[in-house]
Design a protein around this motif. Structure first.
Motif, PDB file in Angstrom:
ATOM      1  N   THR A  77       0.843  -1.189   0.000  1.00 10.30           N
ATOM      2  CA  THR A  77       0.000   0.000   0.000  1.00 10.30           C
ATOM      3  C   THR A  77       0.882   1.243   0.000  1.00 10.30           C
ATOM      4  OG1 THR A  77      -0.115   0.227   2.402  1.00 10.30           O
ATOM      5  CG2 THR A  77      -1.756  -1.194   1.376  1.00 10.30           C
ATOM      6  N   PHE A  78       0.289   2.361  -0.383  1.00 13.26           N
ATOM      7  CA  PHE A  78       0.929   3.668  -0.254  1.00 13.26           C
ATOM      8  C   PHE A  78      -0.161   4.722  -0.315  1.00 13.26           C
ATOM      9  CE2 PHE A  78       1.190   2.418  -4.703  1.00 13.26           C
ATOM     10  CZ  PHE A  78       0.740   3.531  -5.397  1.00 13.26           C
ATOM     11  N   VAL A  79       0.195   5.932   0.087  1.00 16.70           N
ATOM     12  CA  VAL A  79      -0.769   7.031   0.136  1.00 16.70           C
ATOM     13  C   VAL A  79      -0.367   8.085  -0.888  1.00 16.70           C
ATOM     14  CG1 VAL A  79      -1.779   8.850   1.566  1.00 16.70           C
ATOM     15  CG2 VAL A  79      -1.301   6.598   2.561  1.00 16.70           C
ATOM     16  N   LEU A  80      -1.365   8.542  -1.647  1.00  6.50           N
ATOM     17  CA  LEU A  80      -1.178   9.620  -2.615  1.00  6.50           C
ATOM     18  C   LEU A  80      -1.774  10.916  -2.063  1.00  6.50           C
ATOM     19  CD1 LEU A  80      -2.328   7.780  -5.860  1.00  6.50           C
ATOM     20  CD2 LEU A  80       0.023   8.381  -5.240  1.00  6.50           C
ATOM     21  N   GLN A  81      -1.047  12.000  -2.236  1.00 10.36           N
ATOM     22  CA  GLN A  81      -1.575  13.335  -1.929  1.00 10.36           C
ATOM     23  C   GLN A  81      -1.985  13.965  -3.252  1.00 10.36           C
ATOM     24  OE1 GLN A  81       1.079  15.865   0.325  1.00 10.36           O
ATOM     25  NE2 GLN A  81       0.280  17.663  -0.710  1.00 10.36           N
ATOM     26  N   HIS A  82      -3.248  14.393  -3.356  1.00  8.89           N
ATOM     27  CA  HIS A  82      -3.783  14.969  -4.587  1.00  8.89           C
ATOM     28  C   HIS A  82      -3.765  16.490  -4.555  1.00  8.89           C
ATOM     29  CE1 HIS A  82      -6.125  11.494  -6.407  1.00  8.89           C
ATOM     30  NE2 HIS A  82      -5.726  11.001  -5.255  1.00  8.89           N
ATOM     31  N   SER A  83      -3.544  17.075  -5.717  1.00 13.52           N
ATOM     32  CA  SER A  83      -3.685  18.508  -5.928  1.00 13.52           C
ATOM     33  C   SER A  83      -4.204  18.670  -7.351  1.00 13.52           C
ATOM     34  CB  SER A  83      -2.334  19.202  -5.770  1.00 13.52           C
ATOM     35  OG  SER A  83      -2.446  20.571  -6.048  1.00 13.52           O
ATOM     36  N   ALA A  84      -5.350  19.331  -7.490  1.00 14.32           N
ATOM     37  CA  ALA A  84      -5.951  19.425  -8.823  1.00 14.32           C
ATOM     38  C   ALA A  84      -6.699  20.735  -8.983  1.00 14.32           C
ATOM     39  CB  ALA A  84      -6.908  18.262  -9.049  1.00 14.32           C
ATOM     40  N   ARG A  93      -2.479  16.349 -10.153  1.00 19.62           N
ATOM     41  CA  ARG A  93      -1.177  15.793  -9.785  1.00 19.62           C
ATOM     42  C   ARG A  93      -1.264  14.959  -8.506  1.00 19.62           C
ATOM     43  NH1 ARG A  93       0.736  21.028 -11.935  1.00 19.62           N
ATOM     44  NH2 ARG A  93       0.332  22.061  -9.968  1.00 19.62           N
ATOM     45  N   TRP A  94      -0.380  13.971  -8.433  1.00 20.88           N
ATOM     46  CA  TRP A  94      -0.224  13.122  -7.256  1.00 20.88           C
ATOM     47  C   TRP A  94       1.192  13.268  -6.738  1.00 20.88           C
ATOM     48  CZ3 TRP A  94      -1.542   7.929  -9.982  1.00 20.88           C
ATOM     49  CH2 TRP A  94      -2.918   7.737 -10.061  1.00 20.88           C
ATOM     50  N   LEU A  95       1.335  13.123  -5.443  1.00 24.05           N
ATOM     51  CA  LEU A  95       2.629  12.973  -4.798  1.00 24.05           C
ATOM     52  C   LEU A  95       2.503  11.778  -3.872  1.00 24.05           C
ATOM     53  CD1 LEU A  95       5.476  14.072  -4.074  1.00 24.05           C
ATOM     54  CD2 LEU A  95       4.344  15.369  -2.250  1.00 24.05           C
ATOM     55  N   ILE A  96       3.412  10.815  -3.990  1.00 21.29           N
ATOM     56  CA  ILE A  96       3.405   9.699  -3.049  1.00 21.29           C
ATOM     57  C   ILE A  96       3.906  10.245  -1.718  1.00 21.29           C
ATOM     58  CG2 ILE A  96       4.348   7.436  -2.468  1.00 21.29           C
ATOM     59  CD1 ILE A  96       4.626   6.928  -5.495  1.00 21.29           C
ATOM     60  N   VAL A  97       3.111  10.066  -0.674  1.00 21.78           N
ATOM     61  CA  VAL A  97       3.494  10.566   0.641  1.00 21.78           C
ATOM     62  C   VAL A  97       4.711   9.781   1.128  1.00 21.78           C
ATOM     63  CG1 VAL A  97       2.755  10.867   3.031  1.00 21.78           C
ATOM     64  CG2 VAL A  97       1.132  11.290   1.161  1.00 21.78           C
ATOM     65  N   PRO A  98       5.832  10.472   1.403  1.00 21.34           N
ATOM     66  CA  PRO A  98       7.038   9.769   1.848  1.00 21.34           C
ATOM     67  C   PRO A  98       6.756   8.931   3.097  1.00 21.34           C
ATOM     68  CG  PRO A  98       7.520  12.054   1.344  1.00 21.34           C
ATOM     69  CD  PRO A  98       6.015  11.909   1.305  1.00 21.34           C
ATOM     70  N   THR A  99       7.358   7.797   3.180  1.00 19.66           N
ATOM     71  CA  THR A  99       7.280   6.813   4.263  1.00 19.66           C
ATOM     72  C   THR A  99       5.908   6.156   4.394  1.00 19.66           C
ATOM     73  OG1 THR A  99       6.714   8.323   6.109  1.00 19.66           O
ATOM     74  CG2 THR A  99       9.057   8.068   5.579  1.00 19.66           C
ATOM     75  N   SER A 100       5.018   6.321   3.396  1.00 26.46           N
ATOM     76  CA  SER A 100       3.688   5.708   3.487  1.00 26.46           C
ATOM     77  C   SER A 100       3.619   4.300   2.897  1.00 26.46           C
ATOM     78  CB  SER A 100       2.633   6.590   2.814  1.00 26.46           C
ATOM     79  OG  SER A 100       2.811   6.621   1.403  1.00 26.46           O
ATOM     80  N   GLY A 101       4.653   3.871   2.200  1.00 25.05           N
ATOM     81  CA  GLY A 101       4.639   2.557   1.568  1.00 25.05           C
ATOM     82  C   GLY A 101       4.727   1.426   2.577  1.00 25.05           C
ATOM     83  N   THR A 102       3.998   0.327   2.288  1.00 21.49           N
ATOM     84  CA  THR A 102       4.037  -0.853   3.143  1.00 21.49           C
ATOM     85  C   THR A 102       4.295  -2.084   2.277  1.00 21.49           C
ATOM     86  OG1 THR A 102       1.684  -1.402   2.977  1.00 21.49           O
ATOM     87  CG2 THR A 102       2.331   0.167   4.719  1.00 21.49           C
ATOM     88  N   GLY A 103       4.581  -3.208   2.945  1.00 24.05           N
ATOM     89  CA  GLY A 103       4.808  -4.463   2.228  1.00 24.05           C
ATOM     90  C   GLY A 103       5.980  -4.333   1.275  1.00 24.05           C
ATOM     91  N   GLU A 104       5.823  -4.859   0.073  1.00 24.38           N
ATOM     92  CA  GLU A 104       6.886  -4.786  -0.931  1.00 24.38           C
ATOM     93  C   GLU A 104       7.022  -3.393  -1.539  1.00 24.38           C
ATOM     94  OE1 GLU A 104       7.148  -9.209  -2.798  1.00 24.38           O
ATOM     95  OE2 GLU A 104       5.285  -8.098  -3.254  1.00 24.38           O
ATOM     96  N   LEU A 105       6.168  -2.464  -1.136  1.00 22.01           N
ATOM     97  CA  LEU A 105       6.244  -1.077  -1.610  1.00 22.01           C
ATOM     98  C   LEU A 105       6.820  -0.144  -0.541  1.00 22.01           C
ATOM     99  CD1 LEU A 105       2.870  -0.926  -3.574  1.00 22.01           C
ATOM    100  CD2 LEU A 105       5.174  -1.288  -4.468  1.00 22.01           C
ATOM    101  N   THR A 106       7.382  -0.708   0.515  1.00 25.29           N
ATOM    102  CA  THR A 106       8.042   0.097   1.542  1.00 25.29           C
ATOM    103  C   THR A 106       9.166   0.906   0.904  1.00 25.29           C
ATOM    104  OG1 THR A 106       7.497  -1.480   3.268  1.00 25.29           O
ATOM    105  CG2 THR A 106       9.348   0.004   3.710  1.00 25.29           C
ATOM    106  N   GLY A 107       9.218   2.190   1.216  1.00 27.54           N
ATOM    107  CA  GLY A 107      10.252   3.068   0.665  1.00 27.54           C
ATOM    108  C   GLY A 107       9.883   3.735  -0.640  1.00 27.54           C
ATOM    109  N   ILE A 108       8.691   3.468  -1.179  1.00 29.88           N
ATOM    110  CA  ILE A 108       8.293   4.071  -2.449  1.00 29.88           C
ATOM    111  C   ILE A 108       8.149   5.592  -2.295  1.00 29.88           C
ATOM    112  CG2 ILE A 108       5.799   3.748  -2.073  1.00 29.88           C
ATOM    113  CD1 ILE A 108       5.616   3.112  -5.121  1.00 29.88           C
ATOM    114  N   ARG A 109       8.550   6.304  -3.333  1.00 25.93           N
ATOM    115  CA  ARG A 109       8.341   7.745  -3.402  1.00 25.93           C
ATOM    116  C   ARG A 109       8.252   8.140  -4.872  1.00 25.93           C
ATOM    117  NH1 ARG A 109      13.586   6.680  -2.132  1.00 25.93           N
ATOM    118  NH2 ARG A 109      15.196   7.821  -3.229  1.00 25.93           N
ATOM    119  N   GLY A 110       7.593   9.254  -5.135  1.00 27.06           N
ATOM    120  CA  GLY A 110       7.476   9.694  -6.516  1.00 27.06           C
ATOM    121  C   GLY A 110       6.279  10.598  -6.723  1.00 27.06           C
ATOM    122  N   GLN A 111       5.922  10.755  -7.987  1.00 32.25           N
ATOM    123  CA  GLN A 111       4.817  11.640  -8.347  1.00 32.25           C
ATOM    124  C   GLN A 111       4.176  11.175  -9.646  1.00 32.25           C
ATOM    125  OE1 GLN A 111       6.596  15.479  -8.618  1.00 32.25           O
ATOM    126  NE2 GLN A 111       7.899  14.952 -10.326  1.00 32.25           N
TER     127      GLN A 111
END
Length: 131
Positions: A77-84, A93-111
Protein backbone atom coordinates in the motif's frame (compact mmCIF):
# COMPACT_ATOMS: atom_id res chain seq x y z
CA UNK A 1 16.62 4.62 -11.37
CA UNK A 2 13.11 6.00 -11.85
CA UNK A 3 10.38 3.53 -12.75
CA UNK A 4 7.41 4.54 -14.88
CA UNK A 5 3.95 3.08 -14.52
CA UNK A 6 0.72 3.83 -16.35
CA UNK A 7 -2.83 2.62 -16.70
CA UNK A 8 -6.46 3.50 -16.21
CA UNK A 9 -8.87 3.54 -13.31
CA UNK A 10 -12.59 3.26 -12.79
CA UNK A 11 -14.48 5.34 -10.25
CA UNK A 12 -16.58 2.79 -8.36
CA UNK A 13 -18.15 5.17 -5.85
CA UNK A 14 -18.50 8.92 -5.37
CA UNK A 15 -20.10 9.74 -2.03
CA UNK A 16 -20.42 13.50 -1.62
CA UNK A 17 -21.69 15.04 1.58
CA UNK A 18 -23.72 18.22 1.67
CA UNK A 19 -21.43 21.25 1.16
CA UNK A 20 -19.98 22.30 4.50
CA UNK A 21 -19.36 25.82 3.23
CA UNK A 22 -21.43 27.70 0.66
CA UNK A 23 -20.67 31.41 0.47
CA UNK A 24 -21.28 33.71 -2.48
CA UNK A 25 -21.51 30.78 -4.90
CA UNK A 26 -18.31 29.04 -3.75
CA UNK A 27 -19.01 25.59 -2.30
CA UNK A 28 -16.64 23.31 -0.39
CA UNK A 29 -17.67 19.66 -0.19
CA UNK A 30 -16.15 16.54 1.37
CA UNK A 31 -16.22 13.51 -0.95
CA UNK A 32 -15.22 9.86 -0.45
CA UNK A 33 -14.18 8.10 -3.68
CA UNK A 34 -13.58 4.40 -4.38
CA UNK A 35 -11.48 3.36 -7.40
CA UNK A 36 -10.25 0.25 -9.19
CA UNK A 37 -6.84 0.50 -10.93
CA UNK A 38 -5.79 -1.31 -14.13
CA UNK A 39 -2.47 -1.47 -15.96
CA UNK A 40 0.93 -1.44 -14.25
CA UNK A 41 -0.94 -1.02 -10.94
CA UNK A 42 -3.71 -3.51 -10.23
CA UNK A 43 -5.72 -2.79 -7.12
CA UNK A 44 -8.16 -0.49 -5.41
CA UNK A 45 -8.18 2.69 -3.39
CA UNK A 46 -10.20 4.95 -1.15
CA UNK A 47 -9.76 8.72 -1.38
CA UNK A 48 -10.95 11.54 0.85
CA UNK A 49 -11.29 14.78 -1.11
CA UNK A 50 -12.26 18.37 -0.44
CA UNK A 51 -13.72 19.86 -3.63
CA UNK A 52 -14.19 23.50 -4.60
CA UNK A 53 -17.06 24.38 -6.93
CA UNK A 54 -18.21 27.74 -8.28
CA UNK A 55 -20.96 28.80 -10.68
CA UNK A 56 -18.55 27.88 -13.50
CA UNK A 57 -18.38 24.28 -12.24
CA UNK A 58 -15.75 22.23 -10.37
CA UNK A 59 -12.51 24.20 -10.15
CA UNK A 60 -10.21 22.43 -7.66
CA UNK A 61 -9.75 19.65 -5.15
CA UNK A 62 -7.20 18.38 -2.66
CA UNK A 63 -7.12 15.03 -0.95
CA UNK A 64 -5.40 11.89 0.22
CA UNK A 65 -5.85 8.41 -1.22
CA UNK A 66 -4.81 5.03 0.17
CA UNK A 67 -3.88 2.65 -2.65
CA UNK A 68 -3.81 -1.13 -2.12
CA UNK A 69 -2.47 -3.31 -4.88
CA UNK A 70 0.33 -4.73 -6.97
CA UNK A 71 2.62 -2.27 -8.76
CA UNK A 72 4.94 -3.90 -11.29
CA UNK A 73 4.68 -7.20 -9.41
CA UNK A 74 5.22 -5.75 -5.91
CA UNK A 75 2.35 -5.87 -3.44
CA UNK A 76 1.62 -3.33 -0.74
CA UNK A 77 0.00 0.00 0.00
CA UNK A 78 0.93 3.67 -0.25
CA UNK A 79 -0.77 7.03 0.14
CA UNK A 80 -1.18 9.62 -2.62
CA UNK A 81 -1.57 13.34 -1.93
CA UNK A 82 -3.78 14.97 -4.59
CA UNK A 83 -3.69 18.51 -5.93
CA UNK A 84 -5.95 19.42 -8.82
CA UNK A 85 -7.54 22.40 -10.49
CA UNK A 86 -8.63 24.01 -13.68
CA UNK A 87 -8.48 27.43 -15.24
CA UNK A 88 -7.78 27.50 -18.96
CA UNK A 89 -6.69 23.86 -18.73
CA UNK A 90 -7.00 21.07 -16.21
CA UNK A 91 -4.18 19.73 -14.02
CA UNK A 92 -4.34 16.77 -11.65
CA UNK A 93 -1.18 15.79 -9.79
CA UNK A 94 -0.22 13.12 -7.26
CA UNK A 95 2.63 12.97 -4.80
CA UNK A 96 3.40 9.70 -3.05
CA UNK A 97 3.49 10.57 0.64
CA UNK A 98 7.04 9.77 1.85
CA UNK A 99 7.28 6.81 4.26
CA UNK A 100 3.69 5.71 3.49
CA UNK A 101 4.64 2.56 1.57
CA UNK A 102 4.04 -0.85 3.14
CA UNK A 103 4.81 -4.46 2.23
CA UNK A 104 6.89 -4.79 -0.93
CA UNK A 105 6.24 -1.08 -1.61
CA UNK A 106 8.04 0.10 1.54
CA UNK A 107 10.25 3.07 0.66
CA UNK A 108 8.29 4.07 -2.45
CA UNK A 109 8.34 7.75 -3.40
CA UNK A 110 7.48 9.69 -6.52
CA UNK A 111 4.82 11.64 -8.35
CA UNK A 112 2.26 11.26 -11.08
CA UNK A 113 -0.77 12.66 -12.78
CA UNK A 114 -4.32 11.87 -13.81
CA UNK A 115 -5.49 12.50 -17.36
CA UNK A 116 -9.21 12.86 -18.09
CA UNK A 117 -10.11 12.01 -21.69
CA UNK A 118 -12.80 13.90 -23.61
CA UNK A 119 -15.12 10.89 -23.12
CA UNK A 120 -14.64 11.11 -19.32
CA UNK A 121 -12.30 8.10 -19.04
CA UNK A 122 -9.44 8.36 -16.55
CA UNK A 123 -5.84 7.33 -17.14
CA UNK A 124 -2.81 7.85 -14.92
CA UNK A 125 0.96 7.92 -14.96
CA UNK A 126 3.36 7.48 -12.04
CA UNK A 127 7.13 8.05 -11.89
CA UNK A 128 8.51 6.38 -8.78
CA UNK A 129 11.59 5.18 -6.96
CA UNK A 130 11.58 2.11 -4.80
CA UNK A 131 14.55 1.74 -2.54
Amino acid sequence: MTNQAAGTFDIDSWDAQEPYQDEDGVRLTRVRVGKTFHGDLVGSSTAELITVETAAGPVAYVGVETVRGILHGREGTFVLQHSAGSDESQWLRWLIVPTSGTGELTGIRGQGQIIVAPDGGHSWTLDYLLG
